[in-house]
Design an enzyme around this catalytic site. Structure first.
Site, PDB file in Angstrom:
ATOM      1  N   SER A 218       0.849  -1.190   0.000  1.00  0.00           N
ATOM      2  CA  SER A 218       0.000   0.000   0.000  1.00  0.00           C
ATOM      3  C   SER A 218       0.885   1.241   0.000  1.00  0.00           C
ATOM      4  O   SER A 218       1.940   1.255   0.628  1.00  0.00           O
ATOM      5  CB  SER A 218      -0.947  -0.017   1.196  1.00  0.00           C
ATOM      6  OG  SER A 218      -0.243   0.129   2.406  1.00  0.00           O
ATOM      7  N   ALA A 221      -2.082   7.598  -0.657  1.00  0.00           N
ATOM      8  CA  ALA A 221      -3.049   8.062  -1.663  1.00  0.00           C
ATOM      9  C   ALA A 221      -2.801   7.487  -3.066  1.00  0.00           C
ATOM     10  O   ALA A 221      -3.679   7.563  -3.938  1.00  0.00           O
ATOM     11  CB  ALA A 221      -3.048   9.576  -1.725  1.00  0.00           C
ATOM     12  N   GLY A 223      -2.593   4.387  -3.687  1.00  0.00           N
ATOM     13  CA  GLY A 223      -3.336   3.137  -3.798  1.00  0.00           C
ATOM     14  C   GLY A 223      -2.476   1.929  -3.497  1.00  0.00           C
ATOM     15  O   GLY A 223      -1.658   1.972  -2.585  1.00  0.00           O
ATOM     16  N   GLY A 249      -4.843   1.340   6.508  1.00  0.00           N
ATOM     17  CA  GLY A 249      -4.203   0.059   6.199  1.00  0.00           C
ATOM     18  C   GLY A 249      -4.996  -1.107   6.769  1.00  0.00           C
ATOM     19  O   GLY A 249      -5.086  -2.181   6.156  1.00  0.00           O
ATOM     20  N   ASP A 250      -5.580  -0.915   7.944  1.00  0.00           N
ATOM     21  CA  ASP A 250      -6.363  -1.989   8.568  1.00  0.00           C
ATOM     22  C   ASP A 250      -7.636  -2.267   7.754  1.00  0.00           C
ATOM     23  O   ASP A 250      -8.037  -3.415   7.579  1.00  0.00           O
ATOM     24  CB  ASP A 250      -6.721  -1.615  10.014  1.00  0.00           C
ATOM     25  CG  ASP A 250      -5.472  -1.273  10.819  1.00  0.00           C
ATOM     26  OD1 ASP A 250      -4.404  -1.831  10.509  1.00  0.00           O
ATOM     27  OD2 ASP A 250      -5.562  -0.436  11.730  1.00  0.00           O
TER      28      ASP A 250
HETATM   29  N1  ATP Z   1      -5.132  10.263   1.252  1.00  0.00           N
HETATM   30  C1  ATP Z   1      -5.642   9.145   0.762  1.00  0.00           C
HETATM   31  N2  ATP Z   1      -6.572   9.210  -0.238  1.00  0.00           N
HETATM   32  C2  ATP Z   1      -7.113   8.086  -0.736  1.00  0.00           C
HETATM   33  N3  ATP Z   1      -6.799   6.844  -0.316  1.00  0.00           N
HETATM   34  C3  ATP Z   1      -5.883   6.720   0.669  1.00  0.00           C
HETATM   35  C4  ATP Z   1      -5.254   7.853   1.251  1.00  0.00           C
HETATM   36  N4  ATP Z   1      -4.399   7.413   2.219  1.00  0.00           N
HETATM   37  C5  ATP Z   1      -4.499   6.064   2.232  1.00  0.00           C
HETATM   38  N5  ATP Z   1      -5.377   5.642   1.299  1.00  0.00           N
HETATM   39  C6  ATP Z   1      -5.768   4.243   1.044  1.00  0.00           C
HETATM   40  O1  ATP Z   1      -5.432   3.476   2.177  1.00  0.00           O
HETATM   41  C7  ATP Z   1      -4.522   2.427   1.815  1.00  0.00           C
HETATM   42  C8  ATP Z   1      -3.618   2.121   2.997  1.00  0.00           C
HETATM   43  O2  ATP Z   1      -2.900   3.290   3.325  1.00  0.00           O
HETATM   44  P1  ATP Z   1      -1.387   3.260   3.834  1.00  0.00           P
HETATM   45  O3  ATP Z   1      -0.483   2.838   2.725  1.00  0.00           O
HETATM   46  O4  ATP Z   1      -1.140   4.569   4.474  1.00  0.00           O
HETATM   47  O5  ATP Z   1      -1.453   2.085   4.907  1.00  0.00           O
HETATM   48  P2  ATP Z   1      -0.744   1.877   6.326  1.00  0.00           P
HETATM   49  O6  ATP Z   1       0.463   2.772   6.454  1.00  0.00           O
HETATM   50  O7  ATP Z   1      -0.545   0.430   6.471  1.00  0.00           O
HETATM   51  O8  ATP Z   1      -1.885   2.358   7.307  1.00  0.00           O
HETATM   52  P3  ATP Z   1      -2.106   1.999   8.869  1.00  0.00           P
HETATM   53  O9  ATP Z   1      -1.660   3.218   9.610  1.00  0.00           O
HETATM   54  O10 ATP Z   1      -3.564   1.758   9.004  1.00  0.00           O
HETATM   55  O11 ATP Z   1      -1.281   0.778   9.181  1.00  0.00           O
HETATM   56  C9  ATP Z   1      -3.848   2.927   0.554  1.00  0.00           C
HETATM   57  O12 ATP Z   1      -3.334   1.869  -0.212  1.00  0.00           O
HETATM   58  C10 ATP Z   1      -4.995   3.661  -0.134  1.00  0.00           C
HETATM   59  O13 ATP Z   1      -5.821   2.748  -0.827  1.00  0.00           O
HETATM   60 MG    MG Z   2      -0.303  -0.658   8.261  1.00  0.00          MG
END
Ligand code: ATP
Ligand code: MG
Length: 306
Positions: A218, A221, A223, A249-250
């Site tokens: 991930s 934003a 994706g 992410g969750d």
């Molecule tokens: N600003 C945003 N706009 C649109 N989609 C977003 C945005 N931020 C995150 N996402 C969506 O959320 C998904 C997961 O985000 P991210 O990569 O930040 O996960 P993470 O760091 O594992 O999050 P977490 O803190 O929950 O563990 C992204 O792949 C995307 O699909």
């Molecule tokens: Mg995460």
């Protein structure tokens, strides 16, 4: 049912203050407590999607009791199969500055887990696997548990044929991947830390080479990028959304796992994960998702095969 595992659960406490100033006394305008820990967040989203969901993991002490009571209130559809330990469940305290909107976090380490407690947990986990259609292993390890603990849980799931998704970081992720989970969902930082590579496609391929059957990376934003045995796909939301990305992410994990259990194709799994996580960014409370937004975004997610 779908099982989620949270070894380092937390009672998440949020304080709102008009303005955060070190070395002064603050009047806290509002205190909100919610059950925290990544597997619990994943479970709430799975239950909201209509899946029979059970949580397990380790909780203890007064904060553990408070967490369980809140879980019953906030997510009545989630079955509690948490295992009780002697130490106190940790708190995470987030202080939100009402002027700037910035958040300052204080995360307690969590209780030390003894080897007897780990053995008792493993027994419960094996029993639960017998009824599980899939399992998600989420978050950090509490003190006292060997760094190979997730690898052990991955092997146990694989040995009984239950699909397993691992979402953790650092050495626990490195060891866990070597145990060959069906899916991992690292964010960009976790993937770079694991592989030493910054280019997402090369890094995801490398993570797959190390043992994960599918890598869904991930990238906020941007994706997601999925490298699987069936092919490589990129999935993106229609635009960057503003809001609180905590728990996005969750929700992505819940989207991937629910869609896998429902037998959806990779493009459909990714579309759901992207729409659900984007609808989490825009939700009023951190870690919840906005259902109307999710349904509106789902057909707008672009999924392209590489
Ligand atoms: N600003 C945003 N706009 C649109 N989609 C977003 C945005 N931020 C995150 N996402 C969506 O959320 C998904 C997961 O985000 P991210 O990569 O930040 O996960 P993470 O760091 O594992 O999050 P977490 O803190 O929950 O563990 C992204 O792949 C995307 O699909
Ligand atoms: Mg995460």
């Amino acid at each position: 049912m779908i099982l989620t595992v949270t070894l380092n659960a937390a009672l998440d406490v949020t304080y709102r203050v008009p303005r955060l100033e070190p070395h002064t006394t603050h009047r806290v305008r509002e205190v909100v407590e919610r059950p925290g820990g990544k597997g619990l967040n994943v479970a709430r989203v799975l239950a909201a999607l209509g899946h029979d969901t059970t949580v397990t993991g380790l909780v203890g002490g007064r904060t553990g009791e408070a967490l369980r009571a809140l879980l019953r209130q906030a997510a009545p559809g989630v079955a509690d199969a948490l295992v009780t330990v002697a130490g106190d469940t940790r708190r995470t305290v987030a202080v939100v500055d009402g002027t700037s909107g910035d958040t300052t976090m204080f995360n307690e380490p969590g209780p030390a887990i003894s080897s007897e407690e780990w053995t008792a947990f493993l027994e419960r986990y094996h029993e639960l696997l017998a009824d599980a259609r899939a399992v998600a292993l989420c978050g950090s390890l509490p003190p006292g548990l060997p760094v190979g603990s997730y690898a052990e849980l991955v092997r146990a799931a694989r040995s009984v044929g239950v699909p397993v998704l691992l979402d953790t970081s650092g050495e626990a992720l490195r060891r866990g991947i070597a145990a060959r989970p069906d899916m991992v969902k690292p964010n960009s930082q976790e993937l770079t830390q694991l592989t030493g590579l910054t280019e997402p496609l090369r890094a995801a391929r490398e993570a797959r080479r190390r043992g994960a059957r599918a890598v869904v990376a991930s990238g906020g934003a941007e994706g997601m990028l999925a490298v699987t045995e069936r092919g490589i796909w990129r999935a993106a939301p229609p635009r960057r959304l503003s809001g609180n990305p905590t728990g996005a992410g969750d929700s992505a994990v819940a989207g991937l796992l629910s869609a896998t259990v429902e037998g959806l194709t990779w493009p459909d799994r990714l579309a759901r994960a992207v729409a659900l996580s984007a609808a989490t960014v825009t939700a009023a409370a951190a870690g919840e998702f906005d259902r109307g937004r999710y349904e509106a975004l789902l057909p707008q997610v672009s999924v392209t095969e590489q």
